[in-house]
Scaffold this motif. Structure first.
Motif, PDB file in Angstrom:
ATOM      1  N   GLY A 151      19.936  -0.507  -2.636  1.00 24.90           N
ATOM      2  CA  GLY A 151      20.824   0.551  -3.872  1.00 24.90           C
ATOM      3  C   GLY A 151      20.499  -0.589  -4.865  1.00 24.90           C
ATOM      4  N   LEU A 152      20.189  -1.111  -4.467  1.00 25.67           N
ATOM      5  CA  LEU A 152      19.479  -2.547  -5.886  1.00 25.67           C
ATOM      6  C   LEU A 152      18.440  -2.141  -6.651  1.00 25.67           C
ATOM      7  N   TRP A 153      17.505  -2.130  -5.613  1.00 20.52           N
ATOM      8  CA  TRP A 153      15.336  -1.290  -5.233  1.00 20.52           C
ATOM      9  C   TRP A 153      16.289   0.035  -6.053  1.00 20.52           C
ATOM     10  N   ALA A 154      16.571   0.988  -5.929  1.00 19.91           N
ATOM     11  CA  ALA A 154      16.734   2.368  -6.900  1.00 19.91           C
ATOM     12  C   ALA A 154      17.073   1.908  -8.164  1.00 19.91           C
ATOM     13  N   PHE A 155      17.920   0.909  -8.355  1.00 18.39           N
ATOM     14  CA  PHE A 155      18.081   0.595  -9.707  1.00 18.39           C
ATOM     15  C   PHE A 155      16.865  -0.074 -10.972  1.00 18.39           C
ATOM     16  N   MET A 156      16.480  -0.390  -9.439  1.00 20.19           N
ATOM     17  CA  MET A 156      15.697  -1.137 -10.264  1.00 20.19           C
ATOM     18  C   MET A 156      14.342  -0.201 -11.139  1.00 20.19           C
ATOM     19  N   TRP A 157      13.493   0.535  -9.229  1.00 22.12           N
ATOM     20  CA  TRP A 157      12.861   1.590 -10.314  1.00 22.12           C
ATOM     21  C   TRP A 157      13.239   2.537 -10.912  1.00 22.12           C
ATOM     22  N   PHE A 158      14.555   3.050 -11.080  1.00 20.55           N
ATOM     23  CA  PHE A 158      14.978   3.777 -12.532  1.00 20.55           C
ATOM     24  C   PHE A 158      15.055   3.354 -13.794  1.00 20.55           C
ATOM     25  N   VAL A 159      14.814   1.684 -14.065  1.00 17.84           N
ATOM     26  CA  VAL A 159      14.562   0.742 -14.857  1.00 17.84           C
ATOM     27  C   VAL A 159      12.651   0.922 -15.295  1.00 17.84           C
ATOM     28  N   CYS A 160      11.772   0.430 -14.020  1.00 20.02           N
ATOM     29  CA  CYS A 160      10.482   0.747 -14.282  1.00 20.02           C
ATOM     30  C   CYS A 160      10.133   2.306 -14.847  1.00 20.02           C
ATOM     31  N   PHE A 161      11.079   3.097 -14.022  1.00 16.13           N
ATOM     32  CA  PHE A 161      10.262   4.590 -15.131  1.00 16.13           C
ATOM     33  C   PHE A 161      11.007   4.408 -15.986  1.00 16.13           C
ATOM     34  N   ALA A 162      12.281   4.284 -16.217  1.00 13.70           N
ATOM     35  CA  ALA A 162      12.971   4.361 -18.164  1.00 13.70           C
ATOM     36  C   ALA A 162      11.793   3.843 -18.500  1.00 13.70           C
ATOM     37  N   TYR A 163      11.652   2.015 -19.120  1.00 10.17           N
ATOM     38  CA  TYR A 163      10.691   1.782 -19.259  1.00 10.17           C
ATOM     39  C   TYR A 163       9.028   2.200 -19.563  1.00 10.17           C
ATOM     40  N   THR A 164       8.305   1.968 -18.406  1.00  6.22           N
ATOM     41  CA  THR A 164       7.177   2.621 -19.020  1.00  6.22           C
ATOM     42  C   THR A 164       6.857   3.860 -19.373  1.00  6.22           C
ATOM     43  N   ALA A 165       8.352   4.829 -19.134  1.00  9.05           N
ATOM     44  CA  ALA A 165       8.201   6.023 -19.603  1.00  9.05           C
ATOM     45  C   ALA A 165       8.104   5.972 -20.686  1.00  9.05           C
ATOM     46  N   ASP A 166       9.060   5.294 -21.203  1.00  2.62           N
ATOM     47  CA  ASP A 166       8.596   4.825 -22.969  1.00  2.62           C
ATOM     48  C   ASP A 166       7.620   4.570 -23.953  1.00  2.62           C
ATOM     49  N   GLN A 167       7.125   3.233 -23.039  1.00  2.00           N
ATOM     50  CA  GLN A 167       6.568   3.191 -23.400  1.00  2.00           C
ATOM     51  C   GLN A 167       5.304   4.058 -23.362  1.00  2.00           C
TER      52      GLN A 167
END
Length: 249
Positions: free
Chosen positions: A139-155
């Motif tokens: 569950g924690l790592w699903a959240f980390m993947w969400f952060v990763c997706f949002a961060y890389t998509a924004d950049q």
């Protein structure tokens, strides 16, 4: 005599390890530790159960997507030590999340196999703890993947890839896309584990409620021990309406 000593010894060595019992040594009690291989299924049945386990397929898919994320980013998106995601540290973050997610999938894949081949019927509490740990970590790592997706998509949105090789642009987009797929995969892992946990809890509740009578003995017939048993029609068990009297010695 010698075999009776095996059974009578309070240290309870397993008879299958006769040499250890002869030396007075005790085997590790795997049953009390919750580690007991299933005796109700042969190799073919275990293989079938493994093939029918949805967690194993989801976990393998997670391994594949994690490799694609950190492989694409590390191989193509990082050029000469510079992250082409707008020059930010999004590359390092995506690589770290991908590698750790890959390792988590490998570790919990071993857990999935253990839940199939090991019998936890004597220690359901251990099974619950393992499943809860799986839910919390993934569950924690699903959240980390969400952060990763949002961060890389924004950049990626802020980056101008004009004049760059097509392979670089494709890998940059693949890293973002598969980060999103990893969110769905890790959420699926959590959902399947929650369903499995509910089944384990219901199974333990049935075991605790279904059991033997509280006293462990059959109930007495109506009447008290001081009164003769009254059969059908109110007749006593002695026959002829007379009470039974013990013989005199």
């Amino acid at each position: 005599g010698k075999h009776a000593e095996y059974y009578g010894r309070q240290g309870s060595c397993e008879v299958t390890s006769r040499a250890l019992c002869d030396r007075g040594e005790e085997e590790v009690d795997f049953v009390s530790m919750g580690i007991q291989f299933r005796s109700d299924a042969g190799p073919e049945q275990l293989a079938k159960d493994l093939l029918l386990s949805p967690l194993i397929y989801i976990r393998l898919l997670g391994i594949l997507c994690s490799i694609i994320v950190f492989g694409c980013v590390a191989d193509k998106v990082v050029v000469s030590g510079t992250c082409t995601y707008n020059g930010s540290n999004a590359c390092d973050f995506a690589i770290a999340v991908g590698v750790i997610g890959f390792l988590f999938c490998l570790a919990f894949l071993v857990k999935d196999v253990m839940l199939v081949v090991i019998d936890y019927s004597n220690s359901l509490a251990v099974k619950k703890v393992i499943i809860i740990a799986d839910i919390v970590v993934n569950g924690l790592w699903a959240f980390m993947w969400f952060v990763c997706f949002a961060y890389t998509a924004d950049q990626l949105r802020r980056t101008d890839y004009a004049g760059t090789p097509t392979s670089l642009r494709n890998c940059a987009r693949s890293g973002v896309a598969f980060s999103f797929f990893c969110i769905l995969i890790w959420i699926a892992i959590v959902v399947v584990n929650i369903i499995l946990l509910i089944r384990v809890i219901k199974g333990s509740d049935r075991d605790s409620q279904g059991g033997t009578p509280a006293s462990g003995y059959a109930s007495f017939p109506e009447g008290t021990p001081d009164q003769p048993y009254q059969g059908e029609g109110g007749e006593s068990g002695g026959g002829g309406g007379q009470q039974y009297s013990p013989p005199e010695y």
